[in-house]
Enzyme design. Structure first.
Site, mmCIF file in Angstrom:
data_model
loop_
_atom_site.group_PDB
_atom_site.id
_atom_site.type_symbol
_atom_site.label_atom_id
_atom_site.label_comp_id
_atom_site.label_asym_id
_atom_site.label_seq_id
_atom_site.Cartn_x
_atom_site.Cartn_y
_atom_site.Cartn_z
ATOM 1 N N LYS A 59 -6.164 -3.512 0.011
ATOM 2 C CA LYS A 59 -5.633 -2.037 0.001
ATOM 3 C C LYS A 59 -5.130 -1.646 1.269
ATOM 4 O O LYS A 59 -5.638 -0.947 2.047
ATOM 5 C CB LYS A 59 -6.767 -1.015 -0.607
ATOM 6 N N ILE A 60 -4.315 -2.592 1.822
ATOM 7 C CA ILE A 60 -3.822 -2.420 3.286
ATOM 8 C C ILE A 60 -3.091 -1.077 3.362
ATOM 9 O O ILE A 60 -2.298 -0.571 2.620
ATOM 10 C CB ILE A 60 -2.631 -3.519 3.274
ATOM 11 N N SER A 114 -7.891 4.814 -10.046
ATOM 12 C CA SER A 114 -8.603 5.157 -11.432
ATOM 13 C C SER A 114 -9.622 6.004 -11.434
ATOM 14 O O SER A 114 -10.089 6.381 -12.287
ATOM 15 C CB SER A 114 -9.005 3.793 -12.114
#
Ligand code: O7E
Length: 212
Positions: A59-60, A114
């Site tokens: 999740k850069i 989410s």
């Protein structure tokens, strides 16, 4: 093409390798996140790649230069794709995309999470447009909100959509695929089960049963 991605958020190298082998005939990709890499080291990506292509889910979300270093480290260790946070912006996404091009890899962009994700949700349509316009290969869209998957599909056209949130987070395999996801990402429902292979097979068969 629709398929299944195993989220390997276990903390033990041997268990990760065992699980990957156990379910390999039912999954298209293995997704590795910080819990496993921080426990087993970056080499785990290379090891798992011998079983199935690995998506490095770091999740850069940093400045372009630092982001490119992280992406390079993933690709040098045989990752097939990396995941970036779209909120980091166009310069970061482009920097990561440049590195992925060098390795023939792919870049997937988180639009909204989410989970609650109340801040990202305000911008997720724009993030999807950005990912599309600069040529990223796919987006991450929440299986916990199938209507958002459907809306994001309208924006990204034929780009890949990968959807986490099925099972442990309450999302449904069927609703998510029908809304337009290409791949379902599943972690706990498979790796905490006493029979991971049987659970993976069941999800795989349900996904394939929906393929048009
Ligand atoms: O809930 P589980 O156990 O099925 O695992 C879901 C995995 O997907 C887990 O690795 C988590 O970090 C990841 N994920 C989400 O759950 N929600 C998101 O919005 C995004 C991700 C994710 O993987 O992002 C990149 C694909």
């Amino acid at each position: 093409m629709v398929g299944l991605i195993l989220a390997l958020d276990v903390m033990d190298r041997n268990r990760a390798i065992w699980l990957a082998r156990e379910v390999s005939e039912y999954v298209d990709y293995l997704k590795v996140n910080y819990p496993l890499v921080l426990s087993a080291g970056i080499e785990i990506i290379r090891e798992l790649s011998e079983i199935k292509p690995v998506i490095a889910d770091f999740k850069i979300a940093d400045i372009p230069y630092t982001s490119s270093l992280i992406a390079r480290k993933a690709f040098e260790n045989s990752a097939f794709a990396v995941i970036c946070h779209g909120m980091a912006g166009s310069d970061t996404l482009k920097a990561v995309l440049d590195v992925s091009d060098e390795f023939g890899g792919e870049v997937y962009v988180v639009t909204e999470l989410s989970s609650e994700s109340e801040f990202l949700r305000k911008f997720s349509d724009e993030i999807a447009m950005l990912a599309r316009d600069i040529g990223c290969h796919g987006i991450i869209a929440p299986a916990t909100r199938a209507e958002r998957v459907a809306q994001l599909r309208k924006i990204v056209g034929s780009m890949k959509i990968l959807s986490p949130g099925v099972g442990a987070q309450g999302g449904s395999v069927e609703e998510t695929i029908k809304a337009g996801a290409d791949y379902i990402i599943v972690g706990r429902s498979i790796y905490t089960s006493d029979e991971p292979k049987a659970v993976a097979r069941d999800i795989y068969e349900r996904i394939k049963g929906l393929e048009v």
